[in-house]
Design a protein around this motif. Structure first.
Motif: not given
Ligand code: FAD
Length: 332
Positions: A16-17, A201, A203-205
């Motif tokens: 991931r990332d 996608i 992303r959760e903030t």
């Protein structure tokens, strides 16, 4: 199918990332031990787009080889494309064992692969070993609400597969000198062959609670009586630099979000210090925190089962004891 044809231990390398996720590194540590016991190589299977540099990380953490699918078609995780890659690789190279992290991706992929290959899969494993006489993988996990540990063997099918919970295995210290072999694989897969598409996608903030990575956890239970009472946990956590955890009853009462729940249907944690405050110590809670380094319980009932499972116990009212602890830490 001749079972003898299947050799070697594999770890699915989730990333991931641009980084291999911690549980995959832990599995390389566990896989190394299994491979050494069986006298076979340890391989990673890495699928993605422009992920070749991650092979070096896998070698440093114990892999001898990496089977690499590096193609833009694998840029996003999609069950169908990833499972096809794993299945093709399994059919070609025939591993005896494959381990996956018990993450959303790992669980999704492992179950799809197991179904297609008609092989066994032990989910949410917490212990791995090799049976001495037969060389079979022994995958153990809590069962019947955590009351027993079930050891599961896959006798008639290959590969033997397991998903393994994060933070229960130990990664090896990385060795920057360690090298391995990259085995490039490819699949004649076109976009139109895959039925799903990743459109966006999001992303959760919100900052996500990382209970499984916390060093100190202050967990509160139903004994705190109300949402206002539960605020004491936040104050205590802030005073000592801890993360707040909770029992299921506290979560179900709406005092805190489910992301904070520790236990069988919550997160498994292994912090250095775990405070269990106003928590009775039900087995479903204990299975999620019993491997913590130091467990300190505060409960007003001297008979509470949590006192059988803690290193230090304080019998008393949380609303009297915790403020004293906060004061002591703040003036230290
Ligand atoms: P209680 O059992 O009610 O205990 C409260 C404790 O607080 C008591 O021991 C009491 O003496 C003490 N207390 C009261 N007032 C004070 C005070 N002022 N100061 C100090 N102590 C005080 N539970 C989980 O936690 N996690 C899970 O993941 C989970 N999964 C489950 C899955 C299944 C399938 C099932 C059936 C249950 C699951 N449970 C889980 C629920 C579990 O069985 C217990 O019901 C729950 O853990 C109890 O929460 P508690 O300890 O906060 O509450």
């Amino acid at each position: 199918m001749s079972l003898e044809e299947y050799k070697g231990v594999w770890v699915f390398l989730e990333h991931r990332d641009g980084q291999i996720v911690p549980v995959s590194l832990e599995l390389l540590g566990a896989g190394r031990q299994l491979a050494d016991k069986r006298g076979v190589p340890l391989a990673g299977i890495l699928i993605g787009d422009r992920v070749r540099p991650l092979c070096e990380t896998a070698f440093q953490y114990g892999a001898d080889q990496v089977y690499l699918y590096d193609d833009p078609i694998f840029a996003d995780y999609r069950t169908e494309s990833y499972m096809r890659a794993v299945i093709a690789c399994v059919q070609k190279h025939k591993p005896e064992t494959i381990l996956y992290g018990a993450t959303s991706t790992g669980k999704d992929l492992a179950s799809a692969v197991a179904t297609d290959l008609e092989t066994g899969l032990t989910a949410d494993t917490t212990m791995l070993d090799v049976e001495q006489e037969t060389g079979l993988l022994q995958a153990s996990r809590p069962a019947f609400g955590g009351n027993i540990m079930a050891t599961i063997l896959c006798k008639k099918h290959r590969p033997q597969m397991a998903t393994v919970r994060p933070k229960v295995m130990k990664a090896l210290p990385p060795d920057p000198e360690r090298r391995g072999e990259i085995i490039a694989e490819s699949l004649p897969l076109r976009e139109q062959d895959i039925r799903t598409k990743v459109l966006k996608i999001i992303r959760e903030t919100q900052s996500k609670v990382r209970l499984d990575e916390a060093d100190i956890i202050v967990a509160g239970g139903k004994g705190l009586g109300s949402k206002e009472g539960f605020q004491l946990m936040h104050r205590f956590a802030e005073a000592i630099g801890a993360t707040v955890g909770a029992s299921r009853d506290a979560v179900e009462a709406g005092w805190i979000d489910h992301a904070h729940q520790v236990g069988q249907t919550g997160v498994t944690v292994t912090p250095k210090i775990y405070f269990a405050i106003g928590i009775s110590g039900a087995i479903q809670h204990l299975v999620g925190m019993q491997n913590s380094g130091l467990i300190i319980a505060i409960n007003k009932d001297p008979q509470a089962p949590i006192f059988q499972s803690c290193h230090y116990g304080i019998v008393g009212d949380a609303f009297e004891i915790v403020p004293l602890l906060i004061e002591a830490f703040q003036s230290a």
